[in-house]
Design a protein around this motif. Structure first.
Motif, PDB file in Angstrom:
ATOM      1  N   GLY A  28     -57.771   2.266  46.746  1.00 14.61           N
ATOM      2  CA  GLY A  28     -58.111   3.355  45.843  1.00 14.61           C
ATOM      3  C   GLY A  28     -58.830   3.039  44.561  1.00 14.61           C
ATOM      4  O   GLY A  28     -59.178   3.942  43.817  1.00 14.61           O
ATOM      5  N   GLY A  29     -59.078   1.783  44.213  1.00  9.71           N
ATOM      6  CA  GLY A  29     -59.818   1.496  43.000  1.00  9.71           C
ATOM      7  C   GLY A  29     -59.119   2.008  41.763  1.00  9.71           C
ATOM      8  O   GLY A  29     -57.986   1.636  41.482  1.00  9.71           O
ATOM      9  N   ASN A  30     -59.773   2.908  41.030  1.00 10.05           N
ATOM     10  CA  ASN A  30     -59.220   3.424  39.781  1.00 10.05           C
ATOM     11  C   ASN A  30     -58.291   4.621  39.987  1.00 10.05           C
ATOM     12  O   ASN A  30     -57.703   5.112  39.028  1.00 10.05           O
ATOM     13  CB  ASN A  30     -60.347   3.823  38.819  1.00 10.05           C
ATOM     14  CG  ASN A  30     -61.157   2.622  38.375  1.00 10.05           C
ATOM     15  OD1 ASN A  30     -60.612   1.550  38.175  1.00 10.05           O
ATOM     16  ND2 ASN A  30     -62.459   2.803  38.229  1.00 10.05           N
ATOM     17  N   ARG A  31     -58.162   5.096  41.199  1.00  4.36           N
ATOM     18  CA  ARG A  31     -57.276   6.229  41.433  1.00  4.36           C
ATOM     19  C   ARG A  31     -55.824   5.770  41.424  1.00  4.36           C
ATOM     20  O   ARG A  31     -55.519   4.602  41.650  1.00  4.36           O
ATOM     21  CB  ARG A  31     -57.602   6.891  42.768  1.00  4.36           C
ATOM     22  CG  ARG A  31     -58.986   7.536  42.790  1.00  4.36           C
ATOM     23  CD  ARG A  31     -59.341   8.026  44.172  1.00  4.36           C
ATOM     24  NE  ARG A  31     -58.773   9.324  44.453  1.00  4.36           N
ATOM     25  CZ  ARG A  31     -58.934   9.943  45.621  1.00  4.36           C
ATOM     26  NH1 ARG A  31     -59.611   9.379  46.583  1.00  4.36           N
ATOM     27  NH2 ARG A  31     -58.391  11.129  45.818  1.00  4.36           N
ATOM     28  N   VAL A  32     -54.928   6.715  41.167  1.00  6.47           N
ATOM     29  CA  VAL A  32     -53.502   6.395  41.116  1.00  6.47           C
ATOM     30  C   VAL A  32     -53.016   5.987  42.504  1.00  6.47           C
ATOM     31  O   VAL A  32     -53.304   6.656  43.494  1.00  6.47           O
ATOM     32  CB  VAL A  32     -52.693   7.607  40.602  1.00  6.47           C
ATOM     33  CG1 VAL A  32     -51.201   7.310  40.649  1.00  6.47           C
ATOM     34  CG2 VAL A  32     -53.134   7.955  39.186  1.00  6.47           C
ATOM     35  N   ASP A  33     -52.285   4.889  42.567  1.00  7.17           N
ATOM     36  CA  ASP A  33     -51.734   4.418  43.831  1.00  7.17           C
ATOM     37  C   ASP A  33     -50.234   4.701  43.896  1.00  7.17           C
ATOM     38  O   ASP A  33     -49.565   4.812  42.876  1.00  7.17           O
ATOM     39  CB  ASP A  33     -51.974   2.926  43.999  1.00  7.17           C
ATOM     40  CG  ASP A  33     -53.418   2.621  44.346  1.00  7.17           C
ATOM     41  OD1 ASP A  33     -53.857   3.090  45.408  1.00  7.17           O
ATOM     42  OD2 ASP A  33     -54.095   1.956  43.548  1.00  7.17           O
ATOM     43  N   PHE A  34     -49.708   4.808  45.098  1.00  9.61           N
ATOM     44  CA  PHE A  34     -48.303   5.071  45.316  1.00  9.61           C
ATOM     45  C   PHE A  34     -47.741   4.052  46.290  1.00  9.61           C
ATOM     46  O   PHE A  34     -48.471   3.453  47.081  1.00  9.61           O
ATOM     47  CB  PHE A  34     -48.099   6.483  45.858  1.00  9.61           C
ATOM     48  CG  PHE A  34     -48.520   7.564  44.905  1.00  9.61           C
ATOM     49  CD1 PHE A  34     -47.648   8.001  43.916  1.00  9.61           C
ATOM     50  CD2 PHE A  34     -49.778   8.138  44.979  1.00  9.61           C
ATOM     51  CE1 PHE A  34     -48.032   8.993  43.029  1.00  9.61           C
ATOM     52  CE2 PHE A  34     -50.163   9.134  44.098  1.00  9.61           C
ATOM     53  CZ  PHE A  34     -49.278   9.555  43.119  1.00  9.61           C
ATOM     54  N   ALA A  35     -46.417   3.893  46.257  1.00 11.13           N
ATOM     55  CA  ALA A  35     -45.771   2.875  47.086  1.00 11.13           C
ATOM     56  C   ALA A  35     -46.002   3.106  48.577  1.00 11.13           C
ATOM     57  O   ALA A  35     -46.081   2.144  49.352  1.00 11.13           O
ATOM     58  CB  ALA A  35     -44.273   2.856  46.785  1.00 11.13           C
ATOM     59  N   PHE A  36     -46.141   4.364  48.995  1.00 11.37           N
ATOM     60  CA  PHE A  36     -46.323   4.621  50.421  1.00 11.37           C
ATOM     61  C   PHE A  36     -47.742   4.346  50.891  1.00 11.37           C
ATOM     62  O   PHE A  36     -48.025   4.361  52.086  1.00 11.37           O
ATOM     63  CB  PHE A  36     -45.940   6.065  50.769  1.00 11.37           C
ATOM     64  CG  PHE A  36     -46.814   7.106  50.129  1.00 11.37           C
ATOM     65  CD1 PHE A  36     -48.044   7.433  50.672  1.00 11.37           C
ATOM     66  CD2 PHE A  36     -46.402   7.758  48.978  1.00 11.37           C
ATOM     67  CE1 PHE A  36     -48.853   8.395  50.082  1.00 11.37           C
ATOM     68  CE2 PHE A  36     -47.198   8.729  48.387  1.00 11.37           C
ATOM     69  CZ  PHE A  36     -48.424   9.038  48.938  1.00 11.37           C
ATOM     70  N   ARG A  37     -48.640   4.060  49.963  1.00 13.18           N
ATOM     71  CA  ARG A  37     -50.037   3.793  50.320  1.00 13.18           C
ATOM     72  C   ARG A  37     -50.221   2.293  50.521  1.00 13.18           C
ATOM     73  O   ARG A  37     -50.395   1.556  49.576  1.00 13.18           O
ATOM     74  CB  ARG A  37     -50.965   4.307  49.232  1.00 13.18           C
ATOM     75  CG  ARG A  37     -50.872   5.816  49.016  1.00 13.18           C
ATOM     76  CD  ARG A  37     -51.933   6.307  48.066  1.00 13.18           C
ATOM     77  NE  ARG A  37     -53.249   6.063  48.643  1.00 13.18           N
ATOM     78  CZ  ARG A  37     -54.089   5.118  48.232  1.00 13.18           C
ATOM     79  NH1 ARG A  37     -53.753   4.324  47.241  1.00 13.18           N
ATOM     80  NH2 ARG A  37     -55.257   4.953  48.806  1.00 13.18           N
ATOM     81  N   ASP A  38     -50.175   1.856  51.757  1.00  9.47           N
ATOM     82  CA  ASP A  38     -50.332   0.435  52.030  1.00  9.47           C
ATOM     83  C   ASP A  38     -51.313   0.228  53.176  1.00  9.47           C
ATOM     84  O   ASP A  38     -51.672   1.160  53.891  1.00  9.47           O
ATOM     85  CB  ASP A  38     -48.982  -0.212  52.350  1.00  9.47           C
ATOM     86  CG  ASP A  38     -48.329   0.401  53.582  1.00  9.47           C
ATOM     87  OD1 ASP A  38     -48.840   0.172  54.700  1.00  9.47           O
ATOM     88  OD2 ASP A  38     -47.321   1.110  53.427  1.00  9.47           O
ATOM     89  N   ARG A  39     -51.736  -1.000  53.325  1.00  6.80           N
ATOM     90  CA  ARG A  39     -52.767  -1.318  54.313  1.00  6.80           C
ATOM     91  C   ARG A  39     -52.301  -1.064  55.744  1.00  6.80           C
ATOM     92  O   ARG A  39     -53.105  -0.675  56.602  1.00  6.80           O
ATOM     93  CB  ARG A  39     -53.184  -2.777  54.158  1.00  6.80           C
ATOM     94  CG  ARG A  39     -53.974  -3.047  52.883  1.00  6.80           C
ATOM     95  CD  ARG A  39     -55.369  -2.486  52.948  1.00  6.80           C
ATOM     96  NE  ARG A  39     -56.006  -2.507  51.633  1.00  6.80           N
ATOM     97  CZ  ARG A  39     -57.191  -1.967  51.369  1.00  6.80           C
ATOM     98  NH1 ARG A  39     -57.854  -1.361  52.329  1.00  6.80           N
ATOM     99  NH2 ARG A  39     -57.701  -2.022  50.160  1.00  6.80           N
ATOM    100  N   TYR A  40     -51.037  -1.292  55.990  1.00  2.45           N
ATOM    101  CA  TYR A  40     -50.554  -1.107  57.356  1.00  2.45           C
ATOM    102  C   TYR A  40     -50.596   0.368  57.752  1.00  2.45           C
ATOM    103  O   TYR A  40     -51.055   0.721  58.847  1.00  2.45           O
ATOM    104  CB  TYR A  40     -49.146  -1.675  57.506  1.00  2.45           C
ATOM    105  CG  TYR A  40     -48.652  -1.674  58.924  1.00  2.45           C
ATOM    106  CD1 TYR A  40     -49.181  -2.563  59.861  1.00  2.45           C
ATOM    107  CD2 TYR A  40     -47.659  -0.783  59.344  1.00  2.45           C
ATOM    108  CE1 TYR A  40     -48.733  -2.565  61.176  1.00  2.45           C
ATOM    109  CE2 TYR A  40     -47.215  -0.786  60.655  1.00  2.45           C
ATOM    110  CZ  TYR A  40     -47.755  -1.676  61.560  1.00  2.45           C
ATOM    111  OH  TYR A  40     -47.317  -1.672  62.871  1.00  2.45           O
TER     112      TYR A  40
END
Length: 215
Positions: A28-40
């Protein structure tokens, strides 16, 4: 060649262990990331997009599926931003060689992985297999998921900073630019992208009316 369900399950487990065993950088770059957002999780969704595209595109489905499973595994290693396709291809080659896969199949899959970030190349410079892999990758976290992500990002801000208007501005900053260009290369990908664009445009128009923006 045909990949069995058992073999694909082993591939998935191999990649899951790699990504969970290392600190994979968030999306996501500069966007807010969350714990559920992962590569898998991203890889799983890309796989489903590839399945949809392969129902219509006459690509090498087994090579594409295998490439999707491994395509982002390289994010688990140092300096992943510019080199993750090379790391991912290396991981895939080591797995396929150890599992005794045909060298021609292995070379084809690793080529797809190593070149899957060549987004600036025109469609006529890409094989259909590359086009399907790239389209599947680009279809994730767009459309409804992009809207949901931006709304959740605003909800995660301090309570005093939250507002419908702030969310509107957030969507204008991230979701709208994401849909300002069409990255699709396959015919079926184009159709899916048009559906996503229609959803985003309709949602934004409705929200603008509800907030009386511009009146």
């Amino acid at each position: 060649m045909a990949l069995s369900e058992a073999e694909m399950a082993r591939m998935w487990e191999h990649v899951r262990r790699i990504l969970e065993g290392h600190k994979a950088i968030p999306l996501g770059g500069n966007r807010v990331d969350f714990a559920f957002r992962d590569r898998y999780a991203h890889t799983q969704r890309v796989f489903h997009w590839a399945q949809r595209l392969l129902r219509e595109e006459k690509a090498d489905g087994e090579a594409v599926r295998c490439a999707v499973i491994f395509h982002d595994a390289g994010y688990a290693f140092p300096d992943p931003v510019n080199t993750h396709p090379i790391h991912s291809a290396r991981i895939c080659r080591a797995y396929l060689d150890a599992a005794g896969f045909d060298p021609v199949f292995t070379a084809k899959v690793c080529f797809l992985i190593a070149r899957h970030s060549d987004k600036k190349l025109p469609p006529n410079a890409l094989t259909l297999d590359q086009q399907v892999l790239m389209d599947a990758d680009a279809l994730d976290e767009t459309g409804a998921l992009s809207i949901l992500w931006d709304c959740m990002a605003e909800g995660a801000r301090p309570r005093e900073a939250q507002s419908f208007e702030a969310t509107w501005r957030h969507l204008q900053k991230y979701t709208l630019p994401l849909h300002s260009q069409n990255p699709m290369r396959t015919r079926s990908g184009q159709r899916f992208w048009q559906e996503k664009n229609a959803l985003v445009a309709g949602f934004m128009a409705s929200l603008q009316r509800d907030l009386f923006e511009g009146e």
